[in-house]
Design an enzyme around this catalytic site. Structure first.
Site, short mmCIF file in Angstrom:
data_model
loop_
_atom_site.label_atom_id
_atom_site.label_comp_id
_atom_site.label_asym_id
_atom_site.label_seq_id
_atom_site.Cartn_x
_atom_site.Cartn_y
_atom_site.Cartn_z
N ARG A 1 0.85 -1.19 0.00
CA ARG A 1 0.00 0.00 0.00
C ARG A 1 0.89 1.24 0.00
NH1 ARG A 1 1.74 2.04 3.79
NH2 ARG A 1 0.55 3.95 3.47
N GLY A 2 0.21 2.40 -0.19
CA GLY A 2 0.95 3.64 -0.37
C GLY A 2 1.07 3.86 -1.87
N ALA A 3 0.76 5.08 -2.31
CA ALA A 3 0.61 5.32 -3.75
C ALA A 3 1.81 4.87 -4.58
CB ALA A 3 0.26 6.79 -3.97
N ARG B 1 -7.50 -0.49 -6.83
CA ARG B 1 -7.64 0.71 -5.98
C ARG B 1 -7.73 1.93 -6.90
NH1 ARG B 1 -4.43 1.34 -0.64
NH2 ARG B 1 -6.40 2.32 -0.12
N GLN C 1 -2.87 2.90 9.71
CA GLN C 1 -1.54 2.97 9.08
C GLN C 1 -0.57 3.78 9.94
OE1 GLN C 1 -4.44 3.48 7.50
NE2 GLN C 1 -4.37 2.80 5.38
N ASP D 1 -2.30 10.98 -2.73
CA ASP D 1 -2.64 9.89 -3.65
C ASP D 1 -2.98 10.38 -5.04
OD1 ASP D 1 -3.33 8.99 -0.74
OD2 ASP D 1 -2.83 7.23 -1.94
N ASN E 1 -6.03 12.58 -0.18
CA ASN E 1 -5.12 11.97 0.80
C ASN E 1 -5.91 10.98 1.65
OD1 ASN E 1 -4.98 15.15 0.81
ND2 ASN E 1 -2.89 14.44 0.81
N LYS E 2 -5.20 10.26 2.48
CA LYS E 2 -5.86 9.31 3.37
C LYS E 2 -6.97 10.00 4.16
CE LYS E 2 -5.64 5.86 3.67
NZ LYS E 2 -6.63 4.94 3.07
O1 MRU Z 1 -4.76 3.33 1.84
P1 MRU Z 1 -3.27 3.49 1.82
O2 MRU Z 1 -2.64 3.04 3.09
O3 MRU Z 1 -2.63 2.93 0.59
O4 MRU Z 1 -3.12 5.05 1.74
C1 MRU Z 1 -1.85 5.57 1.66
C2 MRU Z 1 -1.83 7.01 1.83
O5 MRU Z 1 -2.80 7.68 1.95
C3 MRU Z 1 -0.50 7.61 1.73
O6 MRU Z 1 -0.41 8.65 2.61
C4 MRU Z 1 -0.33 8.03 0.29
O7 MRU Z 1 -0.49 6.93 -0.56
C5 MRU Z 1 0.95 8.63 0.05
S1 MRU Z 1 2.16 7.40 -0.02
C6 MRU Z 1 3.67 8.07 -0.07
#
Ligand code: MRU
Length: 322
Positions: free
Chosen positions: A44-46, A75, A173, A214, A224-225
């Site tokens: 996970r994470g963009a 996603r 997270q 994201d 963002n999250k």
């Molecule tokens: O749902 P996730 O855990 O994949 O969400 C991730 C985030 O929101 C991060 O902050 C975002 O992807 C930036 S990653 C460098």
């Protein structure tokens, strides 16, 4: 951190859904394995899902157009996923070596994160209190991270930061990943519930907020999250700089503003059941579980990319990145 490793023609992914209790590597093989790993946040994470999807495009022997569509649907919000699969599809059509292309995406991400971290660090002073939300560190990328990059780089250079991390309901997270990552790096970190962000700001403990992104629209609105928008509103109220750190591959020039961003909605079990010994609400109680929210560009102090620090007016200044 070594969360994404390519060895012996196999991609090894540190299963983030098991952290911080267990450090287990998975080795997806089929397109369904990759889809499952992305959908269920094992990776996970963009930027990290973009890299994993790039290796999937290289390693899974299926029709590449169909494979791209299938992976993208895992996603929908983070643009880095479709950005990476689009680049891999183009490389396939050009007859390029797909494994080399996926490795290049990984290597470029390391370089981008390093530059973002350097620009980000230039905005911080030794001893600063930092608030972060979700996890935008090494686990979410290849190395250093985006939102956490300046902190990890700063540690290498002898800075001492005091980091507060929101736990980041409902998937935690911040609690499970950011505190784990910063503890491992030897950075002072304090975990708070999301609802405590205003208290640490009001008490003067926070000098800057650092978050990842994201998807960034042409006008600078960012997805963002979930919960990040609340943090941005609070930071503005308390006159604390709110920085978004992301590679330029997160900028989606095809959309004008935040209203055009598709927000992923996830299962209600994540709110009511996951991480609880017994469900926190009745089975029949309805839940609304958007995985991301949109922060209006007016609340953002600067967007920090590998190409530099972008300030307002975001529309004009982001345009120059093209
Ligand atoms: O749902 P996730 O855990 O994949 O969400 C991730 C985030 O929101 C991060 O902050 C975002 O992807 C930036 S990653 C460098």
């Amino acid at each position: 951190m070594n969360n994404l490793r390519f060895e012996n023609n196999t991609l090894y992914l540190l299963d983030q859904s098991l952290l911080p209790q267990e450090e287990v590597y998975i080795t997806p093989k089929t397109k369904e394995d990759y889809y499952f790993a992305i959908k269920n946040l094992q990776v996970r994470g963009a930027p990290a899902i973009g890299i994993a999807a790039a290796f999937a495009m290289a390693l899974v022997d299926e029709d590449k157009e169909e494979l791209k569509k299938y992976l993208d649907s895992a996603r929908p919000t983070a643009v880095n996923l479709s950005w990476a699969t689009k680049r891999m599809l183009a490389a396939y059509k050009d007859g390029k070596d797909l494994i080399e292309e996926a490795k290049a995406i990984y290597d470029e991400d390391v370089e981008m994160c390093r530059k973002i971290s350097e620009y980000g660090l230039s905005l911080l002073k030794d001893g600063y209190g930092i608030l972060t939300h979700c996890n935008a560190g090494e686990l979410a990328t290849s190395r250093y991270g985006t939102g956490l990059g300046p902190l990890l780089l700063g540690k290498e250079k002898g800075y001492n930061f005091h980091v507060y991390t929101d736990e980041t309901r409902p998937l935690l997270q911040g609690a499970r990943l950011t505190s784990y990552e910063l503890e491992k790096a030897g950075i002072d970190v304090t975990l708070i519930c999301d609802s405590m962000a205003s208290t640490v700001m009001k008490e003067g403990k926070i000098n800057a907020v650092l978050v990842g992104a994201d998807r960034i629209a042409s006008n600078g609105d960012t997805a963002n999250k979930i919960g990040t928008n609340t943090v941005a509103i609070l930071a503005n109220y308390y006159s604390i700089p709110f920085y978004v750190l992301a590679p330029t591959s997160s900028v989606d020039f095809s959309i004008e503003g935040g209203d055009d961003i598709t927000i992923e909605e996830r299962e209600s079990e994540e709110i009511k059941e996951m991480f609880f010994k017994t469900p926190s609400a009745l089975k029949e109680t309805k839940c609304f579980n958007p995985a991301f929210d949109v922060t209006d560009s007016s609340l953002i102090t600067a967007i920090i990319t590998e190409k530099g620090i972008i300030r307002k007016p975001f529309k004009e200044n982001l345009e120059k990145l093209k």
